[in-house]
Design an enzyme around this catalytic site. Sequence first.
Site, PDB file in Angstrom:
ATOM      1  N   SER A 157       0.862  -1.179   0.000  1.00  0.00           N
ATOM      2  CA  SER A 157       0.000   0.000   0.000  1.00  0.00           C
ATOM      3  C   SER A 157       0.895   1.224   0.000  1.00  0.00           C
ATOM      4  O   SER A 157       2.097   1.126   0.295  1.00  0.00           O
ATOM      5  CB  SER A 157      -0.857  -0.012   1.274  1.00  0.00           C
ATOM      6  OG  SER A 157      -1.455   1.241   1.513  1.00  0.00           O
ATOM      7  N   TYR A 168      -1.868  -0.831  10.501  1.00  0.00           N
ATOM      8  CA  TYR A 168      -1.971  -1.124   9.069  1.00  0.00           C
ATOM      9  C   TYR A 168      -0.651  -0.799   8.377  1.00  0.00           C
ATOM     10  O   TYR A 168      -0.120  -1.609   7.601  1.00  0.00           O
ATOM     11  CB  TYR A 168      -3.120  -0.316   8.462  1.00  0.00           C
ATOM     12  CG  TYR A 168      -3.336  -0.537   6.991  1.00  0.00           C
ATOM     13  CD1 TYR A 168      -3.927  -1.703   6.521  1.00  0.00           C
ATOM     14  CD2 TYR A 168      -2.986   0.443   6.068  1.00  0.00           C
ATOM     15  CE1 TYR A 168      -4.161  -1.897   5.170  1.00  0.00           C
ATOM     16  CE2 TYR A 168      -3.218   0.255   4.714  1.00  0.00           C
ATOM     17  CZ  TYR A 168      -3.799  -0.913   4.267  1.00  0.00           C
ATOM     18  OH  TYR A 168      -4.021  -1.093   2.922  1.00  0.00           O
TER      19      TYR A 168
END
Length: 198
Positions: free
Chosen positions: A85, A98
């Site tokens: 990401s 995350y």
Amino acid sequence: MTVQGDVRCRADVERAVASALRNFRKIDILFNNAGICAYGLAHELSEDEWDAMLDTNLKGAWLVARSIIPVMIAQQSGVILNNSSIAGLRGMNRLSHYAASKWGLVGLTKSWAIELAPYSIRVNSIHPTGVNTPMNDGLAALEGATTEEIAERSAGNLLPVPWVEPNDVAEMVLYLVSDKARYVTGSQFVLDAGLLSR
């Protein structure tokens, strides 16, 4: 062929890999795409929330690769692609768990590229901005907002789009696992509509 399971469960992973080998006799590509996302300040996260994020996004990728790498070594070929990401390349507010999981995928990518190059196995990671998937609906529900509001709040893309489409990610995946990228390994590929340039 579809196999239902949990990437956090070694037995489920081994069953899926064995099933793939029975049906296809080889495994050419591993795309580690399983992942979850949720908001929370680092000091307010429970240990269970931390573990769920790291176990799914990071340990899950390792468990699957651990079962498939020996197959690829025996074949002397293969491509592993880890879906990280933009959060794997920068910090993210209320997303430290995350971000930690996605930065971890970069470490795995670079380390596996070194370990597996002698067997002609390539390993790379991709780093999308927000993608128009049902995960956005889940984040919106957690925040008591609409999916569009979440997109507008989190969008920092230079290009005037709130997110990229799954097909955009698929095109990058197809390139990186193809022979057109035959000498590309240990690298990170950004698909961020310019977000990281801000």
